[in-house]
Structure formats: C-alpha cells, structure tokens
Design an enzyme around this catalytic site. Structure first.
Site, PDB file in Angstrom:
ATOM      1  N   ARG A 188       0.972  -1.095   0.153  1.00 13.14           N
ATOM      2  CA  ARG A 188      -0.119   0.326   0.194  1.00 13.14           C
ATOM      3  C   ARG A 188       0.346   0.915  -0.363  1.00 13.14           C
ATOM      4  O   ARG A 188       0.911   2.129   0.350  1.00 13.14           O
ATOM      5  CB  ARG A 188      -1.281   0.070   0.903  1.00 13.14           C
ATOM      6  CG  ARG A 188      -1.662  -1.128   1.154  1.00 13.14           C
ATOM      7  CD  ARG A 188      -2.810  -1.087  -0.220  1.00 13.14           C
ATOM      8  NE  ARG A 188      -3.709  -2.357  -0.172  1.00 13.14           N
ATOM      9  CZ  ARG A 188      -3.016  -3.479  -0.805  1.00 13.14           C
ATOM     10  NH1 ARG A 188      -2.048  -3.548  -1.561  1.00 13.14           N
ATOM     11  NH2 ARG A 188      -4.258  -4.770  -0.590  1.00 13.14           N
ATOM     12  N   SER A 239     -10.256   0.866   2.805  1.00 19.62           N
ATOM     13  CA  SER A 239      -9.661   0.057   4.904  1.00 19.62           C
ATOM     14  C   SER A 239      -9.245   1.632   5.483  1.00 19.62           C
ATOM     15  O   SER A 239      -8.411   2.543   4.755  1.00 19.62           O
ATOM     16  CB  SER A 239      -8.353  -0.744   4.272  1.00 19.62           C
ATOM     17  OG  SER A 239      -9.492  -1.487   3.606  1.00 19.62           O
ATOM     18  N   GLU A 274      -3.699   3.260   6.756  1.00 20.74           N
ATOM     19  CA  GLU A 274      -3.775   2.857   5.711  1.00 20.74           C
ATOM     20  C   GLU A 274      -4.304   4.442   4.226  1.00 20.74           C
ATOM     21  O   GLU A 274      -3.954   4.861   3.557  1.00 20.74           O
ATOM     22  CB  GLU A 274      -4.515   2.200   4.140  1.00 20.74           C
ATOM     23  CG  GLU A 274      -4.042   1.785   3.549  1.00 20.74           C
ATOM     24  CD  GLU A 274      -5.223   0.630   2.469  1.00 20.74           C
ATOM     25  OE1 GLU A 274      -5.770   0.398   1.636  1.00 20.74           O
ATOM     26  OE2 GLU A 274      -4.822  -0.062   3.297  1.00 20.74           O
TER      27      GLU A 274
END
Length: 318
Positions: free
Chosen positions: A182, A231, A301
């Site tokens: 990510r 998320s 995130e």
C-alpha cells in the site's frame, strides 16, 4: 477557513497562478464533495490543468512562489482536514495525457478511473487487471498507494510511470518506485501523469467472471451504501485490522456523524454531516484499544491531507 497562504513577494499568489495556468482554477473550492467519504474543508486553490503544458506551468509557478502543492486523485483513501488545505490542490482531469497501445502494453492517463481500466484492457484482448474492478479513485492515485485486493495489486501490472516536475517530464521504470504494501516511493514534487501497464492476452470472458465474483464479494463484506474512504488501517502481518477493531468492541461505534461500519470494522462510514475530527476520534480510539489489548500498533492506510490540529493526530503516530 484559515486565511489563504500568501506567496513570498506576491500580494496574491492565487491571482498569479490564475494568470499563468490554463484550465479550471477555483478559489476556496469545497473538497468534501470531491472525496469518497464526503468530509473536509476547502482548498485555497483547486487546479485542473487543461493539458501537460498547463501542468508544467503550474509546477513552475508553485516552485517559484513557494506555494505548497497537494495532489488529489479521485478522493478515495483520503481524509481532508476540516480546516481545508493550504496552497494548491491539483486534480488531473480524465483524458489527461496521450494514450497508446503497443502489443501487451497500455499507456493511460493518470486521471483515468481505476474501476474502468478493465474496459480498455478487454477492448485490446488483454487480461490480468481484474483486481481493479472494485477499486475507487484514479489510476494515478492507485499507483501512488499500490492499491490492490486479495487477487492482485498495482505493482503486478505497472511497468513504467510518467512523472512530471517543474523541470520536465519523462517515464521511469516501475522498479525505481520501491513498491511495497500500500505504498510506493515517489520523488518529492513529482506528479504521476501517465502509467504504462503490461498485461497479457487471455480469455476476456473468464476475466469478466473473476471480476464479477470479486464485486459480489465486496458487496457482501464492505459498506458500499454509505460514503467511506475504504480501509482505514493496513493489515498487520498475519492478522486483519477489521478483526482487531471488532475484537475491541468498536464495530458499529459512532462519534458524531461517523461510525465504524457494522458490516466491516476497518471501514469508517459517514452517516451524514461527519467531520474529519469525528473520523480521527474513531481512529484514535481503535488504535489505542488495539494497542492495549493486543500490543499491535495499527498503521493508517488512509491519507491525511490538510491542516489538522496536533491534538487530533495524537495517538495516531507510530
């Protein structure tokens, strides 16, 4: 909102950028409707450059005027501060930059919607990009955060990116971007303008079946009926952030207009009128409880953009 930033040596840096840059240039532009979670204050100046030449002019201007530049793609995976964003917020329009195909390679503009990349691929008889079907936002943003799902991520298909800076633009190999879970490493001040994807010939019908199964799974397990940025925390090694947030009793917990979803506990939903401060309060509470009970420090995130109060960020730092 807080007073707009002032550029050194210029009574109104916004007027100077309006003069130099062709395209859509908006003062005090609301950002909440331009993000997936529908939260946040305004930008001093929101710029959608008309073409690569206009982008080059913008990048030179912000450097010369010492004005901060923030890049906003499709607004997914992003939480904008209630006080907004100082300086320039840049959004590339769809269709920005020349597109091309060379065999198994597609070159697409960074403003292209991620969830529709498969349409371009299938039209060329190419597969391998099924994982993007349910990912919101733009191609450039997806590359910047190495977006993905359980069936793939951007680093699997990106072979090169075109980066623009105040000094020019050019393609660099994907291997130079240090893709990781990510995230990736972009040079300071660089803007992704085009992306080269390397795919493979394959069965388009089977590719569509895989995408539909992935979409169906997302509809069952994610709160897609309310605004959300996706998320909130990355999954720690060997575990799942949603499981941890649920285990500490926060699934469905509400602060103001924001709530931890009762469908998936790693998603924050905007119930209406949520503020960034509401969202951050939920995040701090989850991070504190998970650390106390499991000894695990959840990592964010979601990308935090703009002028946040220091106290709102306490408890979210590593």
């Amino acid at each position: 909102m807080a007073g707009a930033l002032r550029g050194p040596g210029d009574a109104d840096w916004r007027a100077e950028i309006e003069r130099r840059v062709r395209g859509e240039v908006l003062r005090d532009a609301p950002l909440a409707p331009r993000t997936a979670v529908r939260v946040g204050g305004p930008a001093d100046l929101l710029v959608r450059p008309a073409d690569p030449g206009a982008l080059a002019a913008l990048l030179r201007a912000v450097r010369e005027l010492s004005v901060p530049l923030t890049i906003l793609g499709g607004g997914a995976n992003t939480l904008v501060a209630d006080a907004g964003v100082r300086g320039v917020v840049l959004r590339l329009p769809q269709g920005f930059g020349e597109e091309a195909r060379d065999g198994e390679r597609l070159v697409l503009g960074a403003g292209a919607p991620t969830s529709r990349l498969w349409v371009r691929a299938h039209a060329a008889g190419l597969v391998g990009i099924e994982f993007v079907a349910g990912i919101p936002g733009t191609l450039g943003g997806a590359v910047a955060m190495n977006a993905g799902t359980k069936i793939g991520e951007m680093k699997d298909v990106v072979s090169a990116v075109e980066l623009a800076t105040a000094d020019g633009a050019g393609f660099v190999p994907a291997a130079s971007l240090g893709f990781a879970y990510r995230t990736c490493r972009l040079p300071a001040g660089a803007v992704i303008t085009r992306v080269q994807l390397t795919l493979r010939p394959g069965d388009v019908a089977e590719s569509e079946r895989i995408m539909q199964a992935d979409r169906d799974g997302r509809r069952r397990t994610q709160p897609l009926d309310r605004p959300t940025f996706g998320s909130t925390f990355t999954n720690p090694p060997g575990d799942f952030a949603g499981r941890l947030v649920e285990a500490v009793g926060l699934k469905g917990h509400r602060v103001g207009g924001a709530t931890w979803s009762d469908v998936h506990a790693n998603f924050v939903s905007n119930l209406g009128g949520a503020t960034a401060r509401d969202v951050l309060a939920l995040m701090r509470l989850a991070r504190t409880r998970v650390k106390q009970r499991f000894g695990i420090s959840l990592e964010t995130e979601v990308r935090l953009v703009g002028e946040f109060h220091a106290e709102d960020l306490e408890g979210l730092r590593a």
